[in-house]
Design a protein around this motif. Structure first.
Motif, mmCIF file in Angstrom:
data_model
loop_
_atom_site.group_PDB
_atom_site.id
_atom_site.type_symbol
_atom_site.label_atom_id
_atom_site.label_comp_id
_atom_site.label_asym_id
_atom_site.label_seq_id
_atom_site.Cartn_x
_atom_site.Cartn_y
_atom_site.Cartn_z
ATOM 1 N N LEU A 89 38.611 46.264 33.552
ATOM 2 C CA LEU A 89 38.817 45.028 34.303
ATOM 3 C C LEU A 89 37.727 43.989 34.051
ATOM 4 N N ALA A 90 36.772 44.301 33.183
ATOM 5 C CA ALA A 90 35.623 43.415 32.980
ATOM 6 C C ALA A 90 36.014 41.967 32.685
ATOM 7 N N PRO A 91 37.007 41.688 31.820
ATOM 8 C CA PRO A 91 37.354 40.276 31.594
ATOM 9 C C PRO A 91 37.787 39.559 32.866
ATOM 10 N N ALA A 92 38.512 40.257 33.736
ATOM 11 C CA ALA A 92 38.941 39.647 34.994
ATOM 12 C C ALA A 92 37.765 39.479 35.947
ATOM 13 N N VAL A 93 36.916 40.479 36.006
ATOM 14 C CA VAL A 93 35.738 40.400 36.876
ATOM 15 C C VAL A 93 34.868 39.218 36.483
ATOM 16 N N GLU A 94 34.640 39.063 35.181
ATOM 17 C CA GLU A 94 33.751 38.002 34.703
ATOM 18 C C GLU A 94 34.365 36.616 34.919
ATOM 19 N N ILE A 125 43.609 46.601 28.567
ATOM 20 C CA ILE A 125 42.303 46.716 27.929
ATOM 21 C C ILE A 125 42.064 45.556 26.973
ATOM 22 N N GLY A 126 40.789 45.299 26.736
ATOM 23 C CA GLY A 126 40.361 44.376 25.702
ATOM 24 C C GLY A 126 40.959 42.992 25.811
ATOM 25 N N SER A 127 41.443 42.497 24.665
ATOM 26 C CA SER A 127 41.940 41.128 24.607
ATOM 27 C C SER A 127 43.176 40.933 25.473
#
Length: 300
Positions: free
Chosen positions: A148-153, A114-116
């Motif tokens: 997973l948002a950081p990886a998706v972006e 999660i997160g950072s």
């Protein structure tokens, strides 16, 4: 980076050219021994680079399993970096995210947090210029797909891809993947596997020939796709299918599991191909046989 060709398009082209086969690079101790190599960093490097040298430009993708490199510590990770670089330089495949040519590499690290922390994993395996960044990464969504948002972006920004764990062949996977979710007025109703597929479908909407957010769906899971109500056709993304060949999935199993989504399946074979080494000609012959069998089963 508007000129970046998305991973889904590059993978589709590679599958059309070489067949729907991904060769795993799994340098576990027994394979190193079978190849006459020591179970150390030198053996790890020799094994892995022999596979790339023999099959680069002849298969759609490689899938190095990060754990077998990590078990050797920092020097093992350095070998993984070498393998990724060698694959990028090998053969004459489709243009990579940086404009280079080579064989696509899916780094099988199954990261999820999660997160950072998830952001740091994304930078390690998906950021432009990172030595651990291949063309795609396997990720675990079991802290919530939104984690997973950081990886998706970052994958979208760099033209890379993701393969999200969805329906795996290990018997314990049933406990989570077949579980039913709940939500306000059933908004998230259905099984966890079906939810993961639906989330990927949203991210891939409108992509041609297919999107860059794929799923990992074991080739030996039988009727689990139907049992969980998972719509693989709607995903419109690549479906990475471990378990082909030595693990038992042949033409009938692939057809039964994937149905009308068969054309987007990238069959993954490790032991069935690697057991033919260390002879380069043996590796090439085994890979061509596996690719031909996968193409017959998946594309007719």
């Amino acid at each position: 980076m508007s000129d970046v060709v998305p991973f889904g398009a590059r993978l589709a082209a590679a599958m059309d050219e070489h067949g729907p086969l991904c060769v795993g690079i799994d340098p576990h101790a027994s394979l190193l021994q079978a190849w006459g190599l020591r179970d150390d960093v030198d053996g790890l490097r020799e094994f892995s680079l022999r596979v790339v040298d023999a099959l680069g430009g002849k298969v759609a993708a490689f899938k190095p399993q990060a754990a077998f490199f990590e078990r050797h510590g920092s020097r093992g990770l350095a070998v993984l970096e070498e393998v990724i670089a060698a694959a990028r330089a090998a053969g004459s495949g489709s243009s990579g995210s940086t404009g280079s040519t080579g064989t696509l590499t899916i780094v099988d690290a199954k990261r999820g947090d999660i997160g950072s922390t998830m952001g740091a994993y994304a930078e390690a395996f998906l950021a432009e210029g990172s030595p651990l960044a291949g063309d795609a990464l396997t990720v675990s969504p079991y802290l919530g797909f939104g984690s997973l948002a950081p990886a998706v972006e970052l994958a979208a920004a760099t033209g890379r891809g993701l393969f999200v764990l969805c329906l795996t062949s290990n018997k314990e996977g049933f406990e989570v993947q077949h579980a039913r979710t709940g939500g306000p007025e059933g908004a998230l109703g259905g099984t966890v596997a079906a939810l993961m597929a639906a989330r990927a479908a949203v991210l891939n909407a409108g992509a041609e020939p297919m999107g860059s957010v794929g799923l990992v769906v074991g080739a030996t899971i039988g009727d689990a796709v139907a049992a969980t109500g998972t719509d693989l056709v709607a995903v419109n993304g690549p479906l990475l299918a471990p378990g082909v060949g030595a693990q038992g999935a042949g033409e009938r199993e692939l057809a039964t599991t994937f149905g009308d989504a068969r054309r987007n399946v990238l069959a993954s074979s490790s032991r069935a191909v690697l057991a033919a080494g260390p002879d380069p000609d043996g590796l090439v012959s085994a890979a061509r046989t596996a690719a031909r069998e996968a193409k017959t089963a998946l594309r007719g």
